[in-house]
Design a protein around this motif. Structure first.
Motif, mmCIF file in Angstrom:
data_model
loop_
_atom_site.group_PDB
_atom_site.id
_atom_site.type_symbol
_atom_site.label_atom_id
_atom_site.label_comp_id
_atom_site.label_asym_id
_atom_site.label_seq_id
_atom_site.Cartn_x
_atom_site.Cartn_y
_atom_site.Cartn_z
ATOM 1 N N ALA A 54 0.838 -1.193 0.000
ATOM 2 C CA ALA A 54 0.000 0.000 0.000
ATOM 3 C C ALA A 54 0.876 1.247 0.000
ATOM 4 N N ALA A 55 0.613 2.142 -0.916
ATOM 5 C CA ALA A 55 1.396 3.364 -1.030
ATOM 6 C C ALA A 55 0.836 4.428 -0.106
ATOM 7 N N ALA A 56 1.719 5.284 0.385
ATOM 8 C CA ALA A 56 1.281 6.397 1.221
ATOM 9 C C ALA A 56 0.772 7.515 0.316
ATOM 10 N N ALA A 57 -0.146 8.315 0.822
ATOM 11 C CA ALA A 57 -0.679 9.426 0.039
ATOM 12 C C ALA A 57 0.385 10.505 -0.129
ATOM 13 N N LEU A 58 0.406 11.121 -1.297
ATOM 14 C CA LEU A 58 1.281 12.259 -1.516
ATOM 15 C C LEU A 58 0.714 13.451 -0.750
ATOM 16 N N THR A 59 1.557 14.410 -0.427
ATOM 17 C CA THR A 59 1.092 15.619 0.246
ATOM 18 C C THR A 59 0.576 16.606 -0.795
ATOM 19 N N ALA A 60 -0.136 17.626 -0.342
ATOM 20 C CA ALA A 60 -0.629 18.654 -1.253
ATOM 21 C C ALA A 60 0.541 19.330 -1.966
ATOM 22 N N ALA A 61 1.643 19.532 -1.237
ATOM 23 C CA ALA A 61 2.821 20.171 -1.832
ATOM 24 C C ALA A 61 3.401 19.301 -2.937
ATOM 25 N N GLU A 62 3.409 17.988 -2.724
ATOM 26 C CA GLU A 62 3.924 17.077 -3.747
ATOM 27 C C GLU A 62 3.003 17.043 -4.958
ATOM 28 N N LEU A 63 1.701 17.136 -4.721
ATOM 29 C CA LEU A 63 0.749 17.160 -5.829
ATOM 30 C C LEU A 63 0.897 18.436 -6.657
ATOM 31 N N GLU A 64 1.173 19.534 -5.983
ATOM 32 C CA GLU A 64 1.376 20.801 -6.693
ATOM 33 C C GLU A 64 2.482 20.661 -7.740
ATOM 34 N N LYS A 65 3.525 19.906 -7.384
ATOM 35 C CA LYS A 65 4.648 19.724 -8.302
ATOM 36 C C LYS A 65 4.282 18.833 -9.491
ATOM 37 N N LEU A 66 3.228 18.026 -9.341
ATOM 38 C CA LEU A 66 2.803 17.136 -10.420
ATOM 39 C C LEU A 66 1.793 17.779 -11.357
ATOM 40 N N LEU A 67 1.251 18.925 -10.962
ATOM 41 C CA LEU A 67 0.319 19.629 -11.843
ATOM 42 C C LEU A 67 1.051 20.127 -13.088
ATOM 43 N N LEU A 68 0.331 20.228 -14.187
ATOM 44 C CA LEU A 68 0.923 20.764 -15.407
ATOM 45 C C LEU A 68 1.463 22.165 -15.162
ATOM 46 N N ALA A 69 2.605 22.458 -15.756
ATOM 47 C CA ALA A 69 3.225 23.767 -15.615
ATOM 48 C C ALA A 69 3.234 24.475 -16.969
ATOM 49 N N GLN A 70 3.443 25.778 -16.922
ATOM 50 C CA GLN A 70 3.483 26.572 -18.137
ATOM 51 C C GLN A 70 4.531 26.015 -19.105
ATOM 52 N N GLY A 71 4.142 25.863 -20.370
ATOM 53 C CA GLY A 71 5.056 25.389 -21.398
ATOM 54 C C GLY A 71 5.024 23.896 -21.623
ATOM 55 N N GLU A 72 4.277 23.158 -20.805
ATOM 56 C CA GLU A 72 4.243 21.707 -20.947
ATOM 57 C C GLU A 72 3.171 21.211 -21.915
ATOM 58 N N VAL A 73 2.242 22.076 -22.293
ATOM 59 C CA VAL A 73 1.228 21.712 -23.280
ATOM 60 C C VAL A 73 1.168 22.828 -24.320
ATOM 61 N N LYS A 74 1.576 22.541 -25.527
ATOM 62 C CA LYS A 74 1.623 23.545 -26.581
ATOM 63 C C LYS A 74 0.229 24.079 -26.883
ATOM 64 N N GLY A 75 0.121 25.398 -26.977
ATOM 65 C CA GLY A 75 -1.146 26.036 -27.299
ATOM 66 C C GLY A 75 -2.018 26.318 -26.095
ATOM 67 N N TYR A 76 -1.489 26.033 -24.883
ATOM 68 C CA TYR A 76 -2.256 26.262 -23.661
ATOM 69 C C TYR A 76 -1.400 27.010 -22.645
ATOM 70 N N LYS A 77 -2.063 27.772 -21.793
ATOM 71 C CA LYS A 77 -1.355 28.434 -20.705
ATOM 72 C C LYS A 77 -1.912 27.935 -19.383
ATOM 73 N N VAL A 78 -1.047 27.881 -18.396
ATOM 74 C CA VAL A 78 -1.400 27.313 -17.095
ATOM 75 C C VAL A 78 -1.426 28.413 -16.047
ATOM 76 N N ALA A 79 -2.432 28.387 -15.196
ATOM 77 C CA ALA A 79 -2.550 29.371 -14.122
ATOM 78 C C ALA A 79 -2.905 28.674 -12.823
ATOM 79 N N SER A 80 -2.514 29.273 -11.722
ATOM 80 C CA SER A 80 -2.854 28.735 -10.411
ATOM 81 C C SER A 80 -4.362 28.722 -10.253
ATOM 82 N N GLY A 81 -4.863 27.726 -9.540
ATOM 83 C CA GLY A 81 -6.299 27.644 -9.320
ATOM 84 C C GLY A 81 -6.763 28.411 -8.093
ATOM 85 N N ASP A 82 -5.869 29.137 -7.441
ATOM 86 C CA ASP A 82 -6.196 29.793 -6.184
ATOM 87 C C ASP A 82 -7.419 30.701 -6.258
#
Length: 262
Positions: A54-82
């Motif tokens: 059984a794997a341990a849950a990732l933290t919110a901070a670790e999940l933030e690092k796994l979210l798509l970042a600017q420049g990773e999808v051509k033709g799209y821009k990424v913004a914080s969901g805050d």
């Protein structure tokens, strides 16, 4: 008399989880939100091996690092969901408990029982594809925006969350009431559908929403599990909503995000 474009947009702010700026332009009740079978809607995709530890849950901070970042999808821009996404499940309410996971997934919140959650928005980059600046308000809203949520679970929590979503699609087929951001709306029908898929398990569903008595609009949500992490995707085009049109979830966004998950 037909209601204005702006008024019709107000009728679906609750479903499209609009930002404070958009909600306040429609209703004085709007308030800032606080953050809280592959390719099939059947939820029967392959599960992780039961013999694996059984794997341990990732933290919110670790999940933030796994979210798509600017420049990773051509033709799209990424913004914080805050400022564009709710932070608390308490702000997204339904009149049927079984429908809660559907509403949470649509709002980029964890569909299951976990506090490890992160979200952002991925939008079409009109600057790179448009030939001129938007000429009016309607054109300014003519952008596909995808709300992306990541959540992580310990043990078999992710599998349970996927089952809750799958069960919700069945239990809520006849619709449910939804309230968020001081607005109320009615989902009249929920149906499973084929999405982009990927990961270890995928569920896609469509919801028909009453446009305040002026027909219905169809919204699409996809929930994908990879290991003990779940990604949710919900796409809205505010200009299309004004006309009751449906907007598809961009496959490029789904594929790029799932590829980043561990």
């Amino acid at each position: 008399m037909k209601r204005s474009w702006g008024a019709r947009l107000c009728a679906v702010t609750v479903v499209s989880t609009l930002s404070l700026a958009l909600i306040s332009g429609c209703s004085s009740d709007g308030s800032k939100k606080d953050k809280g079978s592959k390719g099939s809607g059947s939820g029967t995709g392959s599960a992780a091996s039961s013999s694996a530890p059984a794997a341990a849950a990732l933290t919110a901070a670790e999940l933030e690092k796994l979210l798509l970042a600017q420049g990773e999808v051509k033709g799209y821009k990424v913004a914080s969901g805050d400022d564009t996404l709710p932070k608390s499940k308490a702000e997204v309410k339904t009149d049927k408990a079984a429908c809660d996971p559907l509403a949470w997934a649509t709002a980029a919140l964890a569909p299951g029982d976990t506090d490890a959650n992160a979200s952002n928005t991925v939008s079409e980059d009109k600057a790179s594809s448009a030939t001129k600046s938007p000429a009016d308000l309607a054109e300014a809203f003519n952008i596909d925006m995808t709300f992306v949520g990541l959540s992580s679970y310990a043990g078999d929590g992710a599998e349970k969350a996927m089952k809750a979503v799958s069960d919700g699609v069945t239990a809520c087929a006849g619709g449910y009431g939804l309230a968020a951001g001081g607005e109320k709306s009615k989902v009249t029908k929920v149906t499973s559908e084929k999405g982009t898929g990927g990961g270890d398990e995928a569920i896609a569903f469509a919801e028909d929403v009453d446009m305040d008595g002026e027909g219905t609009a169809t919204f699409h949500t996809e929930v994908i599990r990879k290991g003990n992490t779940i990604a949710t995707f919900y796409t809205v085009n505010f200009a299309a909503l004004a006309g009751g049109d449906k907007t598809e979830i961009p496959a490029a966004v789904v594929q790029a995000q799932v590829a980043k998950l561990k």
